[in-house]
Design a protein around this motif. Sequence first.
Motif, mmCIF file in Angstrom:
data_model
loop_
_atom_site.group_PDB
_atom_site.id
_atom_site.type_symbol
_atom_site.label_atom_id
_atom_site.label_comp_id
_atom_site.label_asym_id
_atom_site.label_seq_id
_atom_site.Cartn_x
_atom_site.Cartn_y
_atom_site.Cartn_z
ATOM 1 N N LYS A 263 48.152 25.930 39.378
ATOM 2 C CA LYS A 263 46.742 25.778 39.036
ATOM 3 C C LYS A 263 46.346 26.877 38.062
ATOM 4 O O LYS A 263 46.870 27.981 38.115
ATOM 5 N N PRO A 264 45.399 26.563 37.200
ATOM 6 C CA PRO A 264 44.938 27.631 36.310
ATOM 7 C C PRO A 264 44.308 28.787 37.070
ATOM 8 O O PRO A 264 44.383 29.932 36.638
ATOM 9 N N ARG A 265 43.690 28.454 38.197
ATOM 10 C CA ARG A 265 43.092 29.493 39.022
ATOM 11 C C ARG A 265 43.247 29.104 40.490
ATOM 12 O O ARG A 265 42.736 28.086 40.936
ATOM 13 N N GLU A 266 43.963 29.979 41.215
ATOM 14 C CA GLU A 266 44.220 29.769 42.629
ATOM 15 C C GLU A 266 43.268 30.628 43.451
ATOM 16 O O GLU A 266 43.070 31.817 43.137
ATOM 17 N N PHE A 267 42.706 30.033 44.487
ATOM 18 C CA PHE A 267 41.814 30.770 45.387
ATOM 19 C C PHE A 267 42.599 31.857 46.105
ATOM 20 O O PHE A 267 43.670 31.606 46.654
ATOM 21 N N VAL A 268 42.060 33.069 46.097
ATOM 22 C CA VAL A 268 42.665 34.188 46.819
ATOM 23 C C VAL A 268 41.846 34.517 48.057
ATOM 24 O O VAL A 268 42.380 34.593 49.172
ATOM 25 N N SER A 269 40.556 34.702 47.872
ATOM 26 C CA SER A 269 39.682 35.054 48.986
ATOM 27 C C SER A 269 38.241 34.799 48.585
ATOM 28 O O SER A 269 37.900 34.845 47.403
ATOM 29 N N GLY A 270 37.404 34.527 49.583
ATOM 30 C CA GLY A 270 35.996 34.307 49.304
ATOM 31 C C GLY A 270 35.134 34.758 50.464
ATOM 32 O O GLY A 270 35.607 34.917 51.590
ATOM 33 N N ILE A 271 33.860 34.987 50.163
ATOM 34 C CA ILE A 271 32.923 35.442 51.169
ATOM 35 C C ILE A 271 31.569 34.824 50.871
ATOM 36 O O ILE A 271 31.182 34.664 49.709
ATOM 37 N N THR A 272 30.863 34.427 51.926
ATOM 38 C CA THR A 272 29.514 33.937 51.714
ATOM 39 C C THR A 272 28.598 35.095 51.343
ATOM 40 O O THR A 272 28.857 36.249 51.709
ATOM 41 N N TRP A 273 27.547 34.797 50.639
ATOM 42 C CA TRP A 273 26.676 35.851 50.134
ATOM 43 C C TRP A 273 26.016 36.618 51.268
ATOM 44 O O TRP A 273 25.716 37.792 51.134
ATOM 45 N N ARG B 286 20.441 35.858 38.637
ATOM 46 C CA ARG B 286 19.771 35.018 39.630
ATOM 47 C C ARG B 286 20.637 34.909 40.891
ATOM 48 O O ARG B 286 21.178 33.850 41.220
ATOM 49 N N THR B 287 20.712 35.983 41.630
ATOM 50 C CA THR B 287 21.599 35.999 42.799
ATOM 51 C C THR B 287 21.112 35.053 43.898
ATOM 52 O O THR B 287 21.889 34.694 44.783
ATOM 53 N N ASN C 99 24.783 44.664 45.501
ATOM 54 C CA ASN C 99 25.182 43.357 44.961
ATOM 55 C C ASN C 99 26.612 43.388 44.442
ATOM 56 O O ASN C 99 26.904 42.948 43.325
ATOM 57 N N MET C 100 27.482 43.913 45.260
ATOM 58 C CA MET C 100 28.882 43.999 44.868
ATOM 59 C C MET C 100 29.766 43.342 45.915
ATOM 60 O O MET C 100 29.450 43.339 47.105
ATOM 61 N N ILE D 202 38.267 41.083 52.019
ATOM 62 C CA ILE D 202 37.104 40.921 51.155
ATOM 63 C C ILE D 202 35.871 41.435 51.886
ATOM 64 O O ILE D 202 35.744 41.283 53.116
ATOM 65 N N SER D 203 34.974 42.057 51.142
ATOM 66 C CA SER D 203 33.749 42.572 51.741
ATOM 67 C C SER D 203 32.670 42.588 50.673
ATOM 68 O O SER D 203 32.941 42.377 49.488
#
Length: 122
Positions: free
Chosen positions: A43-53, A27-28, A77-78, A70-71
């Motif tokens: 932290k158990p998980r540290e933010f590295v990079s993100g991108i809006t859909w 359900r993208t 859908n990758m 990031i791209s």
Amino acid sequence: QVQLEESGGGLVQAGGSLRLSCTVSGRTERIYAVAWFRPGSGKPREFVSGITWNGNRRDYVDSVKGRFTISRDDAKNMVYLQMNNLGLEDSAVYYCAAGSSLETGYWYYDFWGQGTQVTVSS
């Protein structure tokens, strides 16, 4: 539901490059952002990079700015994380996550992949 699967991890020498891939399915339409995390900074998980859909906004943790990019590929859908000039400190399991906003906190993300190991050797 949304499913994510990471690939592209491996062993690389310091100064080398890797490209991680995150395949997103399901359900993208529920996704606003996809991000990469790794354990670290207490932290158990540290933010590295993100991108809006829609690809309009990107964010990076300071330690990877100028080295990671990031791209996304809308047709496939990758989401990709190109990692250059890797250092020993970049060794970690990298997780791909999807959520309803682009945030740095891992608790904002509802869907997670299993992770892919990146090992940087000297």
